[in-house]
Design a protein around this motif. Structure first.
Motif, short mmCIF file in Angstrom:
data_model
loop_
_atom_site.label_atom_id
_atom_site.label_comp_id
_atom_site.label_asym_id
_atom_site.label_seq_id
_atom_site.Cartn_x
_atom_site.Cartn_y
_atom_site.Cartn_z
N PHE A 102 0.85 -1.20 0.00
CA PHE A 102 0.00 0.00 0.00
C PHE A 102 0.88 1.24 0.00
O PHE A 102 1.77 1.38 0.86
CB PHE A 102 -0.89 0.02 1.24
CG PHE A 102 -1.87 -1.12 1.31
CD1 PHE A 102 -3.13 -1.01 0.75
CD2 PHE A 102 -1.52 -2.31 1.93
CE1 PHE A 102 -4.03 -2.06 0.80
CE2 PHE A 102 -2.42 -3.37 2.01
CZ PHE A 102 -3.67 -3.25 1.44
N THR A 103 0.64 2.12 -0.96
CA THR A 103 1.33 3.41 -1.01
C THR A 103 0.26 4.49 -1.19
O THR A 103 -0.85 4.20 -1.63
CB THR A 103 2.35 3.47 -2.17
OG1 THR A 103 1.70 3.08 -3.38
CG2 THR A 103 3.53 2.55 -1.90
N PRO A 104 0.59 5.74 -0.83
CA PRO A 104 -0.41 6.80 -0.94
C PRO A 104 -0.95 6.92 -2.37
O PRO A 104 -0.20 6.83 -3.34
CB PRO A 104 0.36 8.06 -0.53
CG PRO A 104 1.49 7.56 0.31
CD PRO A 104 1.85 6.21 -0.25
N VAL A 109 2.78 5.04 -9.55
CA VAL A 109 3.10 3.67 -9.14
C VAL A 109 4.56 3.49 -8.72
O VAL A 109 4.93 2.43 -8.22
CB VAL A 109 2.78 2.66 -10.26
CG1 VAL A 109 1.31 2.66 -10.59
CG2 VAL A 109 3.63 2.92 -11.50
N GLY A 110 5.39 4.48 -8.90
CA GLY A 110 6.83 4.34 -8.68
C GLY A 110 7.20 3.83 -7.30
O GLY A 110 7.95 2.86 -7.16
N ALA A 116 7.61 -3.31 -4.13
CA ALA A 116 7.37 -4.64 -4.72
C ALA A 116 8.68 -5.26 -5.18
O ALA A 116 8.92 -6.46 -4.98
CB ALA A 116 6.39 -4.53 -5.88
N ASN A 117 9.55 -4.45 -5.77
CA ASN A 117 10.85 -4.94 -6.21
C ASN A 117 11.67 -5.44 -5.03
O ASN A 117 12.37 -6.45 -5.12
CB ASN A 117 11.59 -3.85 -6.97
CG ASN A 117 12.83 -4.37 -7.65
OD1 ASN A 117 12.76 -5.36 -8.37
ND2 ASN A 117 13.96 -3.73 -7.39
N LYS A 118 11.56 -4.76 -3.91
CA LYS A 118 12.28 -5.16 -2.70
C LYS A 118 11.76 -6.52 -2.21
O LYS A 118 12.55 -7.38 -1.81
CB LYS A 118 12.10 -4.09 -1.63
CG LYS A 118 13.15 -4.05 -0.58
CD LYS A 118 12.94 -2.81 0.27
CE LYS A 118 14.17 -2.50 1.06
NZ LYS A 118 13.99 -1.30 1.87
N GLN A 152 -2.86 -0.01 -4.21
CA GLN A 152 -2.48 -1.35 -3.74
C GLN A 152 -2.03 -2.24 -4.89
O GLN A 152 -2.68 -2.29 -5.94
CB GLN A 152 -3.67 -2.01 -3.04
CG GLN A 152 -3.38 -3.41 -2.55
CD GLN A 152 -4.61 -4.10 -1.98
OE1 GLN A 152 -5.69 -3.53 -1.93
NE2 GLN A 152 -4.43 -5.33 -1.54
N THR A 153 -0.91 -2.93 -4.66
CA THR A 153 -0.50 -4.02 -5.53
C THR A 153 -0.28 -5.25 -4.67
O THR A 153 -0.22 -5.16 -3.43
CB THR A 153 0.80 -3.71 -6.31
OG1 THR A 153 1.87 -3.51 -5.40
CG2 THR A 153 0.64 -2.51 -7.21
N GLN A 154 -0.14 -6.40 -5.33
CA GLN A 154 0.03 -7.65 -4.59
C GLN A 154 1.11 -8.49 -5.25
O GLN A 154 1.15 -8.63 -6.47
CB GLN A 154 -1.29 -8.41 -4.58
CG GLN A 154 -1.27 -9.67 -3.75
CD GLN A 154 -2.65 -10.31 -3.75
OE1 GLN A 154 -3.01 -11.00 -4.69
NE2 GLN A 154 -3.42 -10.03 -2.72
#
Length: 165
Positions: A102-104, A109-110, A116-118, A152-154
């Protein structure tokens, strides 16, 4: 399922994720210390700026405009690797780690994809305490009305671990 502790598997995964996102993980009698809100790991240095991580079945109220992760470890099917010989019975347990990021909202999307990359780099092609991590899925964008002011991404990380009975 008799010899393998599911909580031990979960603890290895969750501790690895916490440490990967900036928490200095302390243990007391081999138990990870967690604060009352259920997600802030007790650290050696209170100045550590760790990304907050909420785990399954814990209440977490996010701070607006701050990123955070939500992690669930689920166990799936078990496969018999050996049959019949009671001296060396072995099973293979499968599971998935689901990490919601979750990001603001409204900033693109950066930042989300950086987190997500982490996650991906923490688990891709790794083996931790005999837990083998499989190829990941995601980050997939989650379109939901219940995330409020967050984008949100998953990322889903399949894993397997062998159990010797």
């Amino acid at each position: 399922m008799a010899a393998l502790s599911l909580n031990d598997v979960r603890a290895v995964i969750e501790t690895h994720l916490l440490a990967g996102f900036g928490a200095n993980v302390n243990t007391e009698a081999d138990v990870t210390l967690i604060s009352e809100n259920g997600i802030t790991i007790v650290t050696e240095s209170p100045e550590v700026t760790a990304t907050p991580i909420a785990f399954a079945n814990l209440v977490y109220k996010p701070t607006p405009r701050d990123s955070y992760l939500q992690c669930t470890v689920e166990f799936d099917a078990t496969q018999y690797v050996t049959l019949g010989d009671s001296s060396s019975l072995s099973n293979r347990l499968f599971g998935d780690i689901t990490v919601n990021i979750f990001t603001p909202a409204g900033i693109g999307v950066g930042q989300n994809y950086d987190l997500a990359n982490k996650v991906c780099s923490l688990f891709t092609r790794h083996i931790l305490s005999d837990i083998q991590f499989q190829p990941l899925t995601g980050p997939n964008i989650i379109y939901s009305n219940n995330v409020g002011s967050f984008f949100q991404t998953q990322v889903v990380v399949p894993f397997n671990v062998f159990e010797t009975l």
